[in-house]
Design a protein around this motif. Structure first.
Motif, PDB file in Angstrom:
ATOM      1  N   PRO A  33      30.052  39.958  68.997  1.00  0.00           N
ATOM      2  CA  PRO A  33      30.405  38.556  68.745  1.00  0.00           C
ATOM      3  C   PRO A  33      31.495  38.450  67.689  1.00  0.00           C
ATOM      4  CG  PRO A  33      28.310  39.079  67.713  1.00  0.00           C
ATOM      5  CD  PRO A  33      28.693  40.280  68.524  1.00  0.00           C
ATOM      6  N   PRO A  34      32.274  37.383  67.728  1.00  0.00           N
ATOM      7  CA  PRO A  34      33.317  37.198  66.721  1.00  0.00           C
ATOM      8  C   PRO A  34      32.733  36.741  65.396  1.00  0.00           C
ATOM      9  CG  PRO A  34      33.240  35.290  68.153  1.00  0.00           C
ATOM     10  CD  PRO A  34      32.257  36.288  68.716  1.00  0.00           C
ATOM     11  N   GLN A  35      33.545  36.793  64.373  1.00  0.00           N
ATOM     12  CA  GLN A  35      33.239  36.176  63.095  1.00  0.00           C
ATOM     13  C   GLN A  35      33.868  34.783  63.078  1.00  0.00           C
ATOM     14  OE1 GLN A  35      31.358  37.810  60.425  1.00  0.00           O
ATOM     15  NE2 GLN A  35      30.860  38.987  62.248  1.00  0.00           N
ATOM     16  N   LEU A  36      33.419  33.941  62.163  1.00  0.00           N
ATOM     17  CA  LEU A  36      33.926  32.572  62.120  1.00  0.00           C
ATOM     18  C   LEU A  36      35.442  32.545  61.977  1.00  0.00           C
ATOM     19  CD1 LEU A  36      33.012  29.566  62.100  1.00  0.00           C
ATOM     20  CD2 LEU A  36      33.016  29.702  59.608  1.00  0.00           C
ATOM     21  N   TRP A  37      36.001  33.439  61.151  1.00  0.00           N
ATOM     22  CA  TRP A  37      37.448  33.425  60.916  1.00  0.00           C
ATOM     23  C   TRP A  37      38.239  33.913  62.119  1.00  0.00           C
ATOM     24  CZ3 TRP A  37      33.951  36.044  57.777  1.00  0.00           C
ATOM     25  CH2 TRP A  37      33.786  37.406  58.040  1.00  0.00           C
ATOM     26  N   GLY A  55      33.726  25.089  65.427  1.00  0.00           N
ATOM     27  CA  GLY A  55      34.415  23.896  65.880  1.00  0.00           C
ATOM     28  C   GLY A  55      33.838  23.235  67.102  1.00  0.00           C
ATOM     29  N   SER A  56      32.981  23.919  67.847  1.00  0.00           N
ATOM     30  CA  SER A  56      32.448  23.359  69.084  1.00  0.00           C
ATOM     31  C   SER A  56      31.181  24.096  69.473  1.00  0.00           C
ATOM     32  CB  SER A  56      33.477  23.503  70.221  1.00  0.00           C
ATOM     33  OG  SER A  56      33.671  24.874  70.539  1.00  0.00           O
ATOM     34  N   LEU A  57      30.489  23.565  70.486  1.00  0.00           N
ATOM     35  CA  LEU A  57      29.297  24.233  71.011  1.00  0.00           C
ATOM     36  C   LEU A  57      29.664  25.610  71.552  1.00  0.00           C
ATOM     37  CD1 LEU A  57      26.375  24.431  72.057  1.00  0.00           C
ATOM     38  CD2 LEU A  57      27.096  23.107  74.065  1.00  0.00           C
ATOM     39  N   ASP A  58      30.776  25.689  72.292  1.00  0.00           N
ATOM     40  CA  ASP A  58      31.179  26.986  72.843  1.00  0.00           C
ATOM     41  C   ASP A  58      31.473  27.984  71.723  1.00  0.00           C
ATOM     42  OD1 ASP A  58      30.901  26.163  75.459  1.00  0.00           O
ATOM     43  OD2 ASP A  58      32.995  25.570  75.683  1.00  0.00           O
ATOM     44  N   ALA A  59      32.106  27.518  70.651  1.00  0.00           N
ATOM     45  CA  ALA A  59      32.394  28.407  69.521  1.00  0.00           C
ATOM     46  C   ALA A  59      31.105  28.862  68.841  1.00  0.00           C
ATOM     47  CB  ALA A  59      33.310  27.697  68.523  1.00  0.00           C
ATOM     48  N   MET A  60      30.130  27.961  68.753  1.00  0.00           N
ATOM     49  CA  MET A  60      28.829  28.324  68.189  1.00  0.00           C
ATOM     50  C   MET A  60      28.180  29.420  69.029  1.00  0.00           C
ATOM     51  SD  MET A  60      25.363  26.086  68.293  1.00  0.00           S
ATOM     52  CE  MET A  60      23.825  26.584  67.540  1.00  0.00           C
ATOM     53  N   ALA A  61      28.163  29.224  70.345  1.00  0.00           N
ATOM     54  CA  ALA A  61      27.547  30.200  71.239  1.00  0.00           C
ATOM     55  C   ALA A  61      28.245  31.557  71.138  1.00  0.00           C
ATOM     56  CB  ALA A  61      27.584  29.681  72.673  1.00  0.00           C
ATOM     57  N   LEU A 103      29.721  32.808  68.469  1.00  0.00           N
ATOM     58  CA  LEU A 103      29.277  33.455  67.227  1.00  0.00           C
ATOM     59  C   LEU A 103      27.925  34.127  67.400  1.00  0.00           C
ATOM     60  CD1 LEU A 103      30.153  30.819  64.464  1.00  0.00           C
ATOM     61  CD2 LEU A 103      31.425  32.889  65.057  1.00  0.00           C
ATOM     62  N   LEU A 104      27.077  33.518  68.225  1.00  0.00           N
ATOM     63  CA  LEU A 104      25.713  34.036  68.421  1.00  0.00           C
ATOM     64  C   LEU A 104      25.623  35.010  69.585  1.00  0.00           C
ATOM     65  CD1 LEU A 104      23.919  30.616  67.867  1.00  0.00           C
ATOM     66  CD2 LEU A 104      23.990  32.542  66.261  1.00  0.00           C
ATOM     67  N   GLY A 105      26.702  35.137  70.346  1.00  0.00           N
ATOM     68  CA  GLY A 105      26.720  36.083  71.458  1.00  0.00           C
ATOM     69  C   GLY A 105      25.822  35.699  72.610  1.00  0.00           C
ATOM     70  N   ARG A 106      25.649  34.392  72.829  1.00  0.00           N
ATOM     71  CA  ARG A 106      24.774  33.908  73.891  1.00  0.00           C
ATOM     72  C   ARG A 106      25.470  32.801  74.665  1.00  0.00           C
ATOM     73  NH1 ARG A 106      20.833  36.996  75.244  1.00  0.00           N
ATOM     74  NH2 ARG A 106      19.642  35.193  75.966  1.00  0.00           N
ATOM     75  N   PRO A 107      24.983  32.460  75.869  1.00  0.00           N
ATOM     76  CA  PRO A 107      25.589  31.365  76.634  1.00  0.00           C
ATOM     77  C   PRO A 107      25.423  30.023  75.934  1.00  0.00           C
ATOM     78  CG  PRO A 107      24.201  32.744  78.045  1.00  0.00           C
ATOM     79  CD  PRO A 107      23.919  33.152  76.633  1.00  0.00           C
ATOM     80  N   VAL A 167      23.547  28.270  61.610  1.00  0.00           N
ATOM     81  CA  VAL A 167      24.723  27.984  62.437  1.00  0.00           C
ATOM     82  C   VAL A 167      24.530  26.620  63.088  1.00  0.00           C
ATOM     83  CG1 VAL A 167      26.241  28.847  64.259  1.00  0.00           C
ATOM     84  CG2 VAL A 167      24.916  30.464  62.877  1.00  0.00           C
ATOM     85  N   VAL A 168      25.434  25.706  62.814  1.00  0.00           N
ATOM     86  CA  VAL A 168      25.328  24.319  63.269  1.00  0.00           C
ATOM     87  C   VAL A 168      26.041  24.148  64.600  1.00  0.00           C
ATOM     88  CG1 VAL A 168      26.048  21.947  62.746  1.00  0.00           C
ATOM     89  CG2 VAL A 168      25.069  23.384  60.950  1.00  0.00           C
ATOM     90  N   ASN A 169      25.405  23.433  65.508  1.00  0.00           N
ATOM     91  CA  ASN A 169      26.061  22.967  66.732  1.00  0.00           C
ATOM     92  C   ASN A 169      26.737  21.639  66.367  1.00  0.00           C
ATOM     93  OD1 ASN A 169      26.797  21.768  69.128  1.00  0.00           O
ATOM     94  ND2 ASN A 169      24.734  21.692  69.989  1.00  0.00           N
TER      95      ASN A 169
END
Length: 380
Positions: free
Chosen positions: A126-130, A187-193, A195-199, A225-227
């Motif tokens: 998974p990516p990091q926030l930056w 920045g978004s739900l997709d970005a949150m997912a 970061l967590l490595g999940r759909p 981690v906020v949605n």
């Protein structure tokens, strides 16, 4: 008859001449210089180490400590190279151990020197926030909030809410914990997912989740981690409940293990979050109330699989609501301290043993008492 010809035998060399020949041959074979060692891999590693001393501009403002890349392998293709590496870093004042991230660092050979041209998450990591863009920082008295984009009032408000969650957790969980929160706001739900490595579908109905390792010992601080989409739709009261719930998971992490049933873990977090207002069950547990009115009284406390993300949202809501009502029942009948004791014991021993030690009861009796509350409505 033709004479028989024999091959002529070479005349034997005198011994001194033979020794001289051997010495000359040895000298001649040693005259060829060995090939110079290939130092490219070493130079690539050195270039990565030097580059890591200058963290990217996207990290400006983040309190970093111990930022380093440990190269585990190098692949070269002419004037280009890729270094497989493990990024290690700490958030100063929050992490008691280094957080890790698998990375691939790209390099090119320019003017005889290897230079880093960029890095990215390793395949499957998974990516990091930056990685998702510039990171804004907001600090509270007990919180560090990192957000994608410009940040501003939204991150400041989340930091203030996180600060209010800490004393609420302390009141519900009077045991040692760090008392500090790290909140990531992609920045978004997709970005949150990502970061967590999940759909993304697994988190669509969630306003926030908490990541971390269960059990004791030094570890990176849990990340809440906020949605951003789900969180923005909540009322101020709802946001307080969400952040206090997640902060409770942070506080109880070292007391949580594989033996802790999810109904206790999730129910305790909701109990801590609702504790200050103590809403009536028909308001805080509407999905379970509808099921009971349809005659669908649960036969057992929620099972671990009932809390799986991505399933039926109504079933997931019933699981969380039932878990909260179970912990609320324990607190009202046996006391807040007994509920905290039960949680601590359930992380170390099987649930039957924890129930007997903390409440002097068993799971069957607790389940029947819980079902009675569902039949009759609010606990008196």
């Amino acid at each position: 008859m033709s004479p028989v010809r024999r091959a002529a035998s070479p005349l034997p060399l005198p011994l001194p001449l033979l020794v001289v020949c051997l010495l000359v041959c040895g000298l001649l074979s040693g005259c060829t210089a060995p090939a110079p060692p290939d130092t490219a891999d070493r130079d690539v590693r050195a270039a990565v180490a030097a580059w890591a001393q200058r963290p990217p501009a996207a990290l400006a403002g983040i309190p970093l400590d111990g930022w380093a890349y440990e190269v585990t392998g190098v692949r070269r293709d002419g004037a280009r190279a890729t270094a497989a590496a493990e990024l290690r870093y700490r958030l100063s004042g929050y992490d008691t151990a280094a957080a890790g991230s698998a990375r691939e660092v790209r390099l090119s050979l320019t003017g005889g020197q290897w230079r880093v041209t960029g890095d990215a998450p390793a395949p499957g990591a998974p990516p990091q926030l930056w990685d998702q863009g510039p990171v804004a920082v907001a600090r509270g008295a007990h919180s560090l909030v990192l957000g994608s984009g410009q940040g501003g009032p939204a991150l400041t408000a989340i930091a203030a809410e996180a600060d209010r969650a800490v004393p609420a957790v302390n009141a519900a969980w009077p045991r040692p914990w760090a008392g500090r929160l790290v909140v990531l706001v992609p920045g978004s739900l997709d970005a949150m997912a990502a970061l967590l490595g999940r759909p993304a579908a697994e988190y669509r109905s969630m306003a926030a989740v908490t990541t971390g390792s269960v059990g004791g010992g030094p570890a990176p601080a849990d990340r809440i981690v906020v949605n951003p989409q789900g969180y923005a739709e909540l009322t101020p009261e709802g946001r307080a409940v969400v952040l206090t719930h997640e902060a409770t998971h942070v506080a109880t992490r070292t007391a949580t293990s594989a033996t802790t049933p999810l109904w206790l873990s999730e129910g305790f977090a909701d109990w801590a979050a609702y504790r200050g207002t103590d809403p009536a069950p028909d308001r805080a547990a509407p999905a379970l109330g509808r099921a009971v009115r349809r005659g669908e009284l649960p036969a057992r406390l929620p099972r671990n699989e009932d809390f799986a993300f991505g399933g039926d949202p109504e079933a997931l809501a019933r699981a969380y609501e039932g878990a909260w009502l179970a912990c609320r029942l324990v607190a009202r009948r046996w006391g807040d301290a007994a509920l905290a004791d039960l949680y601590a014991l359930a992380g170390r021993e099987p649930l039957p043993v924890a129930l007997r030690k903390a409440l002097d009861t068993d799971e069957a009796a607790l389940t029947e008492a819980w079902r009675d509350t569902l039949r009759s409505g609010p606990v008196p």
